[in-house]
Design a protein around this motif. Structure first.
Motif, short mmCIF file in Angstrom:
data_model
loop_
_atom_site.label_atom_id
_atom_site.label_comp_id
_atom_site.label_asym_id
_atom_site.label_seq_id
_atom_site.Cartn_x
_atom_site.Cartn_y
_atom_site.Cartn_z
N LEU A 15 0.73 -1.07 0.13
CA LEU A 15 0.17 -0.10 0.01
C LEU A 15 0.78 1.19 0.06
O LEU A 15 0.67 2.15 -0.74
CB LEU A 15 -0.97 0.03 1.06
CG LEU A 15 -1.93 1.07 1.37
CD1 LEU A 15 -2.78 1.14 0.09
CD2 LEU A 15 -2.43 1.07 2.63
N ARG A 16 1.76 1.27 0.81
CA ARG A 16 2.87 2.53 1.04
C ARG A 16 3.37 2.61 -0.44
O ARG A 16 3.58 3.95 -0.86
CB ARG A 16 3.68 2.53 2.21
CG ARG A 16 3.14 2.57 3.38
CD ARG A 16 4.25 2.68 4.53
NE ARG A 16 3.34 2.73 5.80
CZ ARG A 16 2.79 3.96 6.03
NH1 ARG A 16 2.62 4.87 5.05
NH2 ARG A 16 2.26 4.16 7.22
N ALA A 17 3.86 1.77 -1.08
CA ALA A 17 4.58 2.10 -2.17
C ALA A 17 3.64 2.37 -3.35
O ALA A 17 3.87 3.23 -4.26
CB ALA A 17 5.27 0.51 -2.78
N ARG A 18 2.50 1.74 -3.29
CA ARG A 18 1.41 2.33 -4.45
C ARG A 18 1.28 3.68 -4.22
O ARG A 18 0.94 4.47 -5.24
CB ARG A 18 0.23 1.34 -4.44
CG ARG A 18 0.57 0.21 -4.88
CD ARG A 18 -0.80 -0.75 -5.29
NE ARG A 18 -1.53 -0.76 -3.98
CZ ARG A 18 -1.68 -1.82 -2.98
NH1 ARG A 18 -0.48 -2.73 -3.15
NH2 ARG A 18 -2.29 -2.03 -2.01
N ALA A 19 1.01 4.13 -2.74
CA ALA A 19 0.67 5.70 -2.63
C ALA A 19 1.95 6.51 -2.99
O ALA A 19 1.58 7.64 -3.70
CB ALA A 19 0.52 5.78 -0.93
N VAL A 20 3.14 6.07 -2.71
CA VAL A 20 4.24 6.68 -2.96
C VAL A 20 4.40 6.81 -4.62
O VAL A 20 4.67 8.12 -5.26
CB VAL A 20 5.67 6.31 -2.48
CG1 VAL A 20 6.67 6.95 -3.17
CG2 VAL A 20 5.65 6.68 -1.22
N ASP A 21 4.01 5.96 -5.32
CA ASP A 21 4.20 5.95 -6.78
C ASP A 21 3.13 7.07 -7.36
O ASP A 21 3.24 7.46 -8.39
CB ASP A 21 3.96 4.58 -7.37
CG ASP A 21 5.25 3.60 -7.18
OD1 ASP A 21 6.20 4.23 -6.94
OD2 ASP A 21 5.03 2.43 -7.12
N ALA A 22 1.89 6.91 -6.91
CA ALA A 22 0.74 7.65 -7.15
C ALA A 22 1.21 9.16 -6.85
O ALA A 22 0.81 10.00 -7.80
CB ALA A 22 -0.39 7.22 -6.53
N ALA A 23 1.82 9.42 -5.94
CA ALA A 23 2.18 10.78 -5.68
C ALA A 23 3.18 11.38 -6.70
O ALA A 23 3.08 12.52 -7.00
CB ALA A 23 2.67 10.95 -4.08
N ALA A 24 4.16 10.32 -6.83
CA ALA A 24 5.10 10.98 -7.67
C ALA A 24 4.55 11.26 -9.39
O ALA A 24 4.80 12.02 -10.10
CB ALA A 24 6.10 9.83 -7.77
N ARG A 25 3.55 10.21 -9.61
CA ARG A 25 3.00 10.22 -10.90
C ARG A 25 2.05 11.57 -10.92
O ARG A 25 2.20 12.67 -11.94
CB ARG A 25 1.86 9.35 -11.23
CG ARG A 25 2.57 8.01 -11.85
CD ARG A 25 1.64 6.97 -12.32
NE ARG A 25 0.54 6.86 -11.45
CZ ARG A 25 0.65 5.79 -10.57
NH1 ARG A 25 1.49 5.21 -10.32
NH2 ARG A 25 -0.57 5.60 -9.91
#
Length: 79
Positions: free
Chosen positions: A44-54
């Motif tokens: 979940l954290r990795a997906r949230a960080v990826d979404a924020a970066a995008r």
């Protein structure tokens, strides 16, 4: 479910952040740490960080414009 006690040493700043964040969420420190581990393990954290970066990469120009507008006094033009 049975619970197991863990021990960890962290500096006082990290401990205080954990206490405050757990309180903000209405959780005990143990439940807060369990949630962090579960979120991390589930990705979940990795997906949230990826979404924020995008999001930032797609909208960086808007943030840059807003920052530039705040830094340039009205009526002043760059040479």
């Amino acid at each position: 479910m049975a619970k197991t006690q863990l021990g960890a040493r962290v500096n006082e700043d990290v401990a205080e952040l954990a206490r405050k964040r757990a309180a903000d969420l209405g959780l005990s420190i143990g439940d807060y740490l369990a949630r962090l581990v579960q979120d991390d393990a589930s990705g979940l954290r990795a997906r949230a960080v990826d979404a924020a970066a995008r999001f930032l990469s797609e909208h960086q120009a808007v943030f840059d414009e807003a920052e530039d507008a705040q830094q340039t006094p009205p009526g002043v033009r760059a040479a």
